[in-house]
Design an enzyme around this catalytic site. Structure first.
Site, PDB file in Angstrom:
ATOM      1  N   ARG A  49     -13.534  -1.051   5.966  1.00 43.33           N
ATOM      2  CA  ARG A  49     -14.590   0.015   5.997  1.00 43.33           C
ATOM      3  C   ARG A  49     -14.729   1.198   5.158  1.00 43.33           C
ATOM      4  NH1 ARG A  49     -11.106   4.068   9.403  1.00 43.33           N
ATOM      5  NH2 ARG A  49      -9.883   4.666   7.683  1.00 43.33           N
ATOM      6  N   TYR A  50     -13.861   0.638   4.014  1.00 40.26           N
ATOM      7  CA  TYR A  50     -14.202   1.079   2.389  1.00 40.26           C
ATOM      8  C   TYR A  50     -16.207   0.528   2.416  1.00 40.26           C
ATOM      9  CZ  TYR A  50     -14.433   2.069  -2.235  1.00 40.26           C
ATOM     10  OH  TYR A  50     -14.607   2.489  -3.001  1.00 40.26           O
ATOM     11  N   GLU A  53       1.162  -1.144   0.171  1.00 36.82           N
ATOM     12  CA  GLU A  53       0.030  -0.114   0.000  1.00 36.82           C
ATOM     13  C   GLU A  53       0.879   1.080   0.149  1.00 36.82           C
ATOM     14  OE1 GLU A  53      -3.601   0.569  -0.112  1.00 36.82           O
ATOM     15  OE2 GLU A  53      -2.308   2.059   0.124  1.00 36.82           O
ATOM     16  N   ASP A  61       4.450   0.682  -4.745  1.00 36.09           N
ATOM     17  CA  ASP A  61       3.760  -0.180  -5.663  1.00 36.09           C
ATOM     18  C   ASP A  61       3.739  -1.335  -5.144  1.00 36.09           C
ATOM     19  OD1 ASP A  61       2.482  -1.262  -8.296  1.00 36.09           O
ATOM     20  OD2 ASP A  61       3.602  -0.013  -9.405  1.00 36.09           O
ATOM     21  N   ASP A  94      -8.872   1.124  -7.577  1.00 31.15           N
ATOM     22  CA  ASP A  94      -9.151   1.984  -7.369  1.00 31.15           C
ATOM     23  C   ASP A  94      -9.825   2.155  -9.027  1.00 31.15           C
ATOM     24  OD1 ASP A  94      -8.023   4.008  -5.596  1.00 31.15           O
ATOM     25  OD2 ASP A  94      -6.069   4.082  -5.993  1.00 31.15           O
ATOM     26  N   ASP A 106     -16.969  -2.255  -5.543  1.00 33.74           N
ATOM     27  CA  ASP A 106     -18.686  -2.352  -5.564  1.00 33.74           C
ATOM     28  C   ASP A 106     -18.906  -0.941  -6.555  1.00 33.74           C
ATOM     29  OD1 ASP A 106     -16.533  -0.012  -4.322  1.00 33.74           O
ATOM     30  OD2 ASP A 106     -18.203   1.473  -3.810  1.00 33.74           O
TER      31      ASP A 106
HETATM   32  C1  LIG Z   1     -10.759   2.441  -2.932  1.00 35.19           C
HETATM   33  S1  LIG Z   1      -9.119   1.700  -2.105  1.00 35.19           S
HETATM   34  C2  LIG Z   1      -9.258   0.678  -1.410  1.00 35.19           C
HETATM   35  C3  LIG Z   1      -8.385  -0.093  -0.168  1.00 35.19           C
HETATM   36  C4  LIG Z   1      -8.833  -1.628   0.444  1.00 35.19           C
HETATM   37  N1  LIG Z   1      -8.068  -2.405  -0.323  1.00 35.19           N
HETATM   38  C5  LIG Z   1     -10.500  -1.761   1.167  1.00 35.19           C
HETATM   39  O1  LIG Z   1     -11.207  -2.567   0.362  1.00 35.19           O
HETATM   40  O2  LIG Z   1     -10.786  -0.940   1.928  1.00 35.19           O
HETATM   41  C6  LIG Z   1      -7.922   1.116  -2.827  1.00 35.19           C
HETATM   42  C7  LIG Z   1      -6.292   1.199  -2.561  1.00 35.19           C
HETATM   43  O3  LIG Z   1      -5.470   0.851  -3.401  1.00 35.19           O
HETATM   44  C8  LIG Z   1      -4.461   1.567  -3.095  1.00 35.19           C
HETATM   45  N2  LIG Z   1      -3.880   2.105  -4.583  1.00 35.19           N
HETATM   46  C9  LIG Z   1      -3.535   1.892  -5.866  1.00 35.19           C
HETATM   47  N3  LIG Z   1      -2.185   1.252  -7.000  1.00 35.19           N
HETATM   48  C10 LIG Z   1      -2.026   0.752  -5.810  1.00 35.19           C
HETATM   49  C11 LIG Z   1      -0.580   0.059  -6.625  1.00 35.19           C
HETATM   50  N4  LIG Z   1      -0.589   0.434  -7.760  1.00 35.19           N
HETATM   51  N5  LIG Z   1      -0.359  -1.027  -5.136  1.00 35.19           N
HETATM   52  C12 LIG Z   1      -0.668  -1.351  -4.397  1.00 35.19           C
HETATM   53  N6  LIG Z   1      -2.100  -0.036  -4.107  1.00 35.19           N
HETATM   54  C13 LIG Z   1      -2.487   0.289  -4.532  1.00 35.19           C
HETATM   55  C14 LIG Z   1      -4.033   2.500  -3.134  1.00 35.19           C
HETATM   56  O4  LIG Z   1      -3.611   3.457  -2.129  1.00 35.19           O
HETATM   57  C15 LIG Z   1      -5.825   2.751  -2.288  1.00 35.19           C
HETATM   58  O5  LIG Z   1      -5.608   2.899  -1.231  1.00 35.19           O
END
Ligand SMILES: C[S@@+](CC[C@H](N)C(=O)[O-])C[C@H]1O[C@@H](n2cnc3c(N)ncnc32)[C@H](O)[C@@H]1O
Length: 226
Positions: free
Chosen positions: A206-207, A82, A109, A131, A167
């Site tokens: 939580r998300y 993360e 990443d 995302d 979602d």
């Molecule tokens: C919408 S959030 C969902 C967080 C978590 N998975 C949840 O369900 O609560 C998407 C997460 O993916 C992370 N993210 C985006 N690109 C990433 C990457 N290349 N490697 C690791 N994490 C990444 C973002 O920082 C963000 O915290």
């Protein structure tokens, strides 16, 4: 085939609000002890000292799911990736509170870590609420694209599971289309209930709770690496 490098730029924020003192202490003291080494090959022995099953979560957010999985299966090693500092702090809090010694974290990443794993070394990989990048012109940034999926497929053992939760209706349709094109993954759903109901061993974040509160449907995809 899409270029895995399309995802190689990290988009979005890396830091939110300023850390409180206790949080900063977690980053300074606990993180270095459980951080994935900065370079070189990585496997279960390097990370945990034995040849235990290994699972990885891409983008663990605040770490609730990662910590929940790790608490349920203490003999499995978990790698969480993360880039968002405040998320990493959340995960560190869970690791400390649950005295979890089977979690390793990478603040960055996920693909940087995935490419350093031996082929066929992961027992499971989680991608929960990636995302969405809803605009069509941003679709190449989505983690569910053939480039990143090729990297993921290479690292999963035959018979291993890829779990994807979303979602977002656009991401849901997109993922079904992209995954349907792949011969190396088989969708495990037999009925609608299999992807509309959260499996018991899939801790809620939580998300996800917030998404449900806002009236969103959540889809739970489980794919077998064939
Ligand atoms: C919408 S959030 C969902 C967080 C978590 N998975 C949840 O369900 O609560 C998407 C997460 O993916 C992370 N993210 C985006 N690109 C990433 C990457 N290349 N490697 C690791 N994490 C990444 C973002 O920082 C963000 O915290």
């Amino acid at each position: 085939m899409n270029d895995p490098a399309t995802i190689r730029r990290l988009y979005g924020r890396r830091q939110g609000h300023k850390l409180r003192q206790g949080q900063a202490a977690l980053v300074e003291e606990l993180l270095p002890r459980i951080e994935v080494p900065a370079d070189g090959p990585i496997d279960a022995v390097t990370l945990f000292g034995d040849d235990r099953p290994l699972e990885l979560e891409i983008g663990f957010g605040a770490g609730e799911h990662l910590a929940g999985q790790a608490a349920m299966r203490p003999d499995t090693g978990f790698i969480g990736c993360e880039p968002f500092l405040n998320g990493v702090v959340g995960a560190l809090g869970h690791v400390r509170d649950g005295a979890l010694d089977n979690v390793r974290l990478h603040m960055g990443d996920a693909l940087e870590v995935i490419e350093r794993l031996p082929d066929a070394s992961l027992d499971r990989l989680y991608l929960l609420h990636p995302d969405p990048w809803r605009k069509a012109r941003h679709a190449k940034r989505r983690m569910v694209n053939h480039g990143p999926l090729d990297a993921i497929a290479a690292k999963l053992k035959p018979g291993a599971e890829f779990r994807l939760g979303t979602d977002d209706p656009t991401y849901c349709r997109w993922s079904m289309m992209v995954m349907n094109q792949r011969r190396d993954f088989r969708w495990l759903a037999e009925s609608a209930a299999d992807f509309l109901t959260r499996p018991d061993d899939w801790p809620e974040t939580r998300y996800e709770r917030k998404a449900r509160r806002q009236g969103h449907e959540v889809w739970y995809f489980r794919y077998l690496r064939v």
